[in-house]
Every structure is written in structure tokens, then in C-alpha cells.
Design an enzyme around this catalytic site. Structure first.
Site, short mmCIF file in Angstrom:
data_model
loop_
_atom_site.label_atom_id
_atom_site.label_comp_id
_atom_site.label_asym_id
_atom_site.label_seq_id
_atom_site.Cartn_x
_atom_site.Cartn_y
_atom_site.Cartn_z
N HIS A 131 2.52 0.41 -5.99
CA HIS A 131 1.22 -0.08 -6.45
C HIS A 131 0.90 0.14 -7.72
O HIS A 131 -0.40 0.04 -8.15
CB HIS A 131 0.16 0.09 -5.36
CG HIS A 131 0.47 -0.32 -3.99
ND1 HIS A 131 -0.25 -1.53 -3.60
CD2 HIS A 131 0.97 0.29 -3.13
CE1 HIS A 131 0.28 -1.57 -2.48
NE2 HIS A 131 1.09 -0.68 -1.99
N GLU B 277 15.63 19.14 -19.50
CA GLU B 277 15.80 20.56 -20.36
C GLU B 277 17.34 21.03 -20.27
O GLU B 277 17.70 21.49 -21.10
CB GLU B 277 14.81 21.59 -19.84
CG GLU B 277 14.60 22.83 -20.63
CD GLU B 277 13.64 23.71 -19.91
OE1 GLU B 277 14.09 24.81 -19.10
OE2 GLU B 277 12.52 23.71 -20.60
N LYS C 61 6.86 26.39 -29.96
CA LYS C 61 6.42 27.65 -29.66
C LYS C 61 6.04 28.48 -30.93
O LYS C 61 5.02 29.21 -31.15
CB LYS C 61 7.38 28.59 -28.87
CG LYS C 61 7.41 28.05 -27.40
CD LYS C 61 8.45 28.97 -26.70
CE LYS C 61 8.71 28.64 -25.12
NZ LYS C 61 9.78 29.31 -24.46
N GLY D 57 15.99 29.71 -15.98
CA GLY D 57 14.65 29.52 -15.64
C GLY D 57 14.53 28.25 -14.75
O GLY D 57 13.95 28.42 -13.43
N ARG D 58 15.32 27.35 -14.88
CA ARG D 58 15.02 26.04 -14.05
C ARG D 58 15.90 26.14 -12.90
O ARG D 58 16.02 25.17 -11.86
CB ARG D 58 15.16 24.84 -15.05
CG ARG D 58 16.51 24.66 -15.57
CD ARG D 58 16.55 23.73 -16.87
NE ARG D 58 17.71 23.81 -17.72
CZ ARG D 58 17.65 24.48 -18.86
NH1 ARG D 58 16.60 25.11 -19.09
NH2 ARG D 58 18.74 24.30 -19.59
N GLU E 64 1.74 31.12 -22.26
CA GLU E 64 0.67 30.87 -21.41
C GLU E 64 0.65 31.61 -20.20
O GLU E 64 -0.62 31.74 -19.62
CB GLU E 64 1.28 29.12 -20.67
CG GLU E 64 1.45 28.20 -21.78
CD GLU E 64 2.76 28.03 -22.57
OE1 GLU E 64 3.38 29.01 -22.75
OE2 GLU E 64 3.04 27.08 -22.85
N LYS F 269 10.36 34.76 -16.00
CA LYS F 269 11.54 35.41 -16.37
C LYS F 269 11.47 36.39 -17.46
O LYS F 269 12.02 37.43 -17.38
CB LYS F 269 12.60 34.27 -16.88
CG LYS F 269 14.05 34.93 -16.72
CD LYS F 269 15.04 33.86 -16.98
CE LYS F 269 16.17 34.31 -17.63
NZ LYS F 269 17.42 33.22 -17.78
O1 F6P Z 1 9.80 26.92 -22.54
C1 F6P Z 1 10.88 26.59 -21.79
C2 F6P Z 1 10.97 27.95 -20.66
O2 F6P Z 1 11.70 28.73 -21.43
C3 F6P Z 1 11.71 27.20 -19.38
O3 F6P Z 1 13.24 26.91 -19.66
C4 F6P Z 1 11.27 28.44 -18.57
O4 F6P Z 1 11.60 28.17 -17.20
C5 F6P Z 1 9.86 28.53 -18.95
O5 F6P Z 1 9.85 28.19 -20.38
C6 F6P Z 1 9.29 29.70 -18.20
O6 F6P Z 1 9.96 30.91 -18.99
P1 F6P Z 1 9.32 32.21 -18.37
O7 F6P Z 1 9.79 32.25 -16.65
O8 F6P Z 1 10.40 33.32 -19.03
O9 F6P Z 1 7.95 32.63 -18.59
#
Ligand code: F6P
Length: 531
Positions: free
Chosen positions: A372, A341, A500, A255-256, A204, A198
Site C-alpha cells: 500500500h 556496509e 565521523k 560489528g555487523r 553516539e 565493540k
Molecule cells: O560507523 C560504523 C560502525 O563502525 C559499524 O561498523 C559498527 O557496527 C558501528 O559503527 C558501531 O560500532 P561500535 O560497536 O564500536 O560502537
């Protein structure tokens, strides 16, 4: 408009009284014996989803008190505020309009923008799916959190609808093992990378996208712009990365809640445009149910109210999800982000510390595997953990024997949790595997079950794009309901920021070894990791 927080209402006090008088000692077995109409009264039909809530520690009196709470908290007005695009995400000043992403053309807010991107994205997905022309055989989605968990859950869930010549891969973790594991199997010539973020700033995702591009070039890949696409609200940053095919979305998509947007591109590539539209239509049908069905028959409302009853009155700290469908193996992980979240917050909208508990821990594994592993604790452990079973009537395979066994197990677990077994019953049974040296009463104590353990069973006729869309929307709205009652902002996530920021500060220290000013534990661990 200001609304009452749940604990400021008269209904909350009434619920407390009801809990002390009838809730704490509520016994499911007695409730069924008392009321022949219990199952019918506590069963709900929503689009694509049937829900049996009768094995929960509620009765019609409890529901009446919970509905009073919903009314006193103006739950319907809060729902309407979200659906009409009011900026209910106050801390970020944003609307919350994932429902607009699945509204039919011309029917929802921002319809032109939404359907413009949707049409372009689905046309692109179809071009990729034409493997003879596109030459693509592997699609790698690089994203994390909401830019990963939705597609990663849905693609295997809808495997029966998936393109047979395309393999979808998901890379999320900044741990290089994740990307390496995937790249090892790939050839740049027939691979498409989707960089899904987003913000297009997530550490990452950016690190993995960069490494993927380096690998692509180093292994003879030609034409980065044909093999890398982006799904993001930050089109500029994607262009700077060298990507010119970008599918955008908007800041009013959390995002979610973003799998319905361009973030759903891997899903569209896997299942095709028609199935993706059916997925959106299923979610929209659930939106209509949520928006228009009276509170007392409104399934997301009921589930959200039940969540509050369990969390704040019974004090249950977690809920486990047990989908009896292997395709839904990633559903618990998806729901963890959606619920924890969203509702893992400790202050209300005004910033005041909450005097009651919020999000439970959500966890789970598909049945029968969980049986199990940890079901032992669910049956005989000291904590009561409500279970949510998801059963699918008709499978997408032809192994009738397996399916009958799967469904029998699903029904048996909710039954066993509820009925339990007294020590007298255990005493009367033979136990061929027990030690011949153990006293019979001691053994009966080990072999008895308290029962009265609550569960919900959701039933789908089949796992289709439409029913899965409806199921996910059901969960989204249910999370909204408990969050609104708690008076929190379910749509921000400030709790992820501190870690972060500290990671950015520690990164250069890992290279330099500088531990000055760090706490003793972190300094010692950093030194050990550098040795
Ligand atoms: O760290 C949490 C978060 O901001 C989530 O809310 C989001 O889905 C995810 O990181 C990834 O964010 P982006 O889509 O901006 O890479």
C-alpha cells in the site's frame, strides 16, 4: 593465495555473451511455458529455509555460466579461507570468524573463549530473567549499527518466545529524542542498561550511555554497577566508565556480524538461554550447508551469484526485501548494514578502482504494508527491482483468517510481478472506478503491467530461534559470495570514517560559531542552525 576478480575470468566474458544472446530479452512467462521442470530445477532446500528462485531471470544455462564464474574465482577456496580463520580482512589484518561464535562446544576455532563468554552471558541473562529476584522489568540496549540493528531486529521477531514481564528498549541515535522517549517511561530501580559497543568509543553510544547514567543518578538510582553492564571488546574502557560486569568478544567479530556474540545479550535476556542456543544452532546448520554442499545446490552461493547476475549484467540498482511477517519489520534495516556496509566498496583488495558496480541498495518493509506504499512502482515503474519475499507457513498467533490473507497476498504479489497484464487484457476488463470521460485505449495503457519482474520467495515453516538464526546466516554468506566475486574486502568500513572526523571538527564550531575555512554551504547552514 591470489584469486581472480570476476571480470578477469573467461566465465565473465562468457556471461556477457550469454546475457546479450539470452539474458537481456529473457521472459519469465516464456521460460515457464518452455520448461515444465523449471520450478523444481530452481528450488533449493537449505536448513530451515526453502527458496524458490524460479521467478528470476535465470535458467539452467545461466546457472551453468554463473557456476563457471564461481569456480574460476575459487569461491570455495575463498569460503574455506574465511572459515579456517585466515586474515581475509586484509586492510585491518583480521580474521573473519563470526561462524566460530555459533559452532558447538569443542567444534570451532577459539571454542574455549567463545563458550566461556557464552556460558557466562547466558547465566547472567537467566538471572535477569528471574524478575522476582533481579527486580528488573526494563532493559535498555544502548548501541548503534552492528551493536543495535541485530538485537533490535531479532527481539521483536522472536516475540512469541519473549519474557512476558520484561520490556526491551533500544536506543541508538545520538538525537536526544531517542533516549528521552525511552527514559520518560522508566524507573531506575527496575531498569538495566546494556552499553553495547565493540570499540567503546563510538560517539553516539558514549554520549547516550553518559546521559543514561546521569539520568539514573539524578532520579535516585543506586548502584550503577548493578544497573549497567557492557558488551564490548574494549573491557578497559568499560571499566573506566564505571561498569564492572562486562561480556567481551574479539576483533575477529565484525560489528555487523556480532549479534551472535555478547552483543546478543538483549536477545538472550528476551528469549532465554535455551532459545539463544537454538538461534546459534540454526546459524550453525546454515554454516554447515554453506561449507559443505556442492556449489550447484548451495543456497548462499546461488543467491550471491544471482546478485552478481542482476547487478553487473542486468544493471539492477536495488533489491527490495518484503518479509510477510510483522516480526521481521526491522529485517530490511538490518540487511542494509549487512550488505551495504559490507559490499558498498569501490576498490578491490589491491586498491584498484573497480570497473563494475558493487552493492545494490537494499530496502523494504513488511508485507502487506509495502503493497500500500511503494509496490505501485515495483509493478509499473520504469525501474526493474527484484523483490525478495519471505513467507512463514505457520504463524505464532491463532488468527487463521489474517494469516491466510497474508499468504495469499504474498503469493499474489510475486505472481502479479511476473505475469503482468497486457493492454488488450486491460481493455477487456471493466474499470468501475475509472473516469467515464477517458478514452478506453488510454485507460488500458494506464491499467496494463509489463510483468516479467523478477522475485525470489524464501519460505520458513515457522519463525523460531532456529529458523531465524539460519535465515540471518544465509544472508551473511550470500553477502560474502557477491563480495568475494567482486574481489572486495567485505569486512572493513572505511567509508564511515570521513563523516565521523568532520563531525568532530564541526562540534566545537557549532558552539563557537567559527565558520572560517568552511565551504559556503556548510558555513551558512551552521550559522542558520545557531540562530
Ligand atoms: O560507523 C560504523 C560502525 O563502525 C559499524 O561498523 C559498527 O557496527 C558501528 O559503527 C558501531 O560500532 P561500535 O560497536 O564500536 O560502537
Amino acid at each position: 593465495m591470489s584469486h581472480l576478480r570476476c571480470d578477469q575470468t573467461e566465465a565473465w566474458a562468457a556471461l556477457r555473451g550469454h546475457f546479450e544472446a539470452h539474458g537481456r530479452a529473457f521472459d519469465l512467462r516464456e521460460a515457464f511455458a518452455r520448461d515444465a521442470g523449471r520450478t523444481a530445477a530452481l528450488s533449493f532446500d537449505a536448513p530451515e529455509v526453502f527458496a524458490d528462485l524460479s521467478k528470476n531471470r535465470i535458467d539452467t544455462a545461466t546457472l551453468k555460466f554463473l557456476l563457471d564464474l564461481a569456480r574460476e574465482c575459487d569461491l570455495e577456496a575463498r569460503r574455506d579461507a574465511m572459515l579456517s580463520g585466515e586474515p581475509i580482512n586484509l586492510t585491518e589484518g583480521r580474521a573473519v570468524l563470526h561462524t566460530a561464535l555459533r559452532a558447538p562446544r569443542g567444534k570451532g576455532l577459539f571454542s574455549d573463549e567463545v563458550h566461556g563468554v557464552l556460558d557466562a552471558m547466558l547465566a547472567y541473562a537467566e538471572r535477569v530473567r528471574d524478575t522476582a529476584a533481579s527486580g528488573i522489568r526494563h532493559v535498555v540496549n544502548i548501541g548503534i549499527g552492528g551493536s543495535d540493528l541485530g538485537p533490535q531486529m531479532v527481539v521483536p521477531a522472536l516475540d512469541a518466545y519473549g519474557h512476558r514481564e520484561l520490556t526491551l528498549h533500544f536506543v541508538s541515535n545520538v538525537d536526544g529524542h531517542d533516549l528521552t522517549r525511552v527514559l520518560r517511561r522508566l524507573d531506575p530501580a527496575d531498569t538495566l542498561f546494556i552499553v553495547a559497543s565493540k570499540t567503546f568509543t563510538t560517539q553516539e553510544t558514549m554520549a547516550n550511555a553518559q546521559a543514561a547514567r546521569n539520568w539514573f543518578v539524578a532520579n535516585g538510582g543506586a548502584d550503577v554497577s548493578r544497573h549497567f553492564v557492557a558488551t564490548t571488546t574494549n573491557v578497559e574502557a568499560a571499566a573506566q566508565f564505571g561498569i564492572d560486569t562486562t561480556f567481551g568478544f574479539w576483533d575477529w567479530v565484525g560489528g555487523r556480524y556480532s549479534l551472535w556474540s555478547a552483543i546478543g545479550l538483549p536477545i538472550a535476556i528476551a528469549i532465554g538461554a535455551d532459545s539463544f542456543r537454538a538461534f546459534l544452532a540454526g546459524a550453525h546448520a546454515m554454516d554447515r550447508h554453506f561449507a559443505s554442499v556442492p556449489l550447484e545446490r548451495n543456497l548462499p552461493m546461488m543467491l550471491g551469484l544471482l546478485d552478481v547476475w542482476y547487478r553487473n549484467f542486468h544493471g539492477f540498482t536495488s533489491r527490495t526485501v518484503a518479509p510477510y511477517h510483522q516480526g521481521l519489520a526491522r529485517l530490511p534495516a538490518y540487511l542494509q548494514q549487512l550488505e551495504m556496509e559490507s559490499n558498498g566498496k569501490g576498490v578491490d583488495m589491491a586498491g584498484s578502482a573497480l570497473p563494475f558496480a558493487t552493492s545494490p541498495v537494499v530496502w523494504g518493509e513488511p508485507g502487506t504494508n509495502g503493497q500500500h506504499a511503494y509496490f505501485q512502482m515495483l509493478h509499473q515503474g520504469t525501474d526493474v527491482i527484484p523483490v525478495e519475499f519471505i513467507a512463514v507457513k505457520t504463524p505464532a498467533h491463532t488468527l487463521a483468517d489474517q494469516h491466510a490473507k497474508l499468504l495469499a497476498n504474498c503469493l499474489a504479489q510475486s505472481q502479479a510481478l511476473m505475469i503482468g497484464k497486457t493492454s488488450a487484457e486491460a481493455l477487456a476488463e471493466s474499470a468501475p472506478t475509472a473516469s467515464p470521460r477517458i478514452d478506453a485505449n488510454t485507460l488500458a495503457a494506464h491499467r496494463s503491467f509489463p510483468g516479467n519482474r523478477p522475485s525470489t520467495t524464501l519460505v520458513l515453516d515457522a519463525l523460531t530461534p532456529r529458523s531465524l538464526g539460519a535465515l540471518i546466516a544465509l544472508y551473511e554468506h550470500r553477502v560474502f559470495v557477491s563480495g568475494a566475486l567482486w574481489g572486495i574486502n567485505s569486512f572493513d568500513q572505511w567509508g564511515v570514517e570521513l563523516g565521523k572526523a568532520l563531525a568532530s571538527q564541526l562540534l566545537p564550531r557549532l558552539a563557537s560559531g567559527d565558520t572560517a575555512g568552511l565551504d559556503g554551504s556548510t558555513a551558512s547552514l551552521l550559522a542558520r542552525l545557531r540562530q
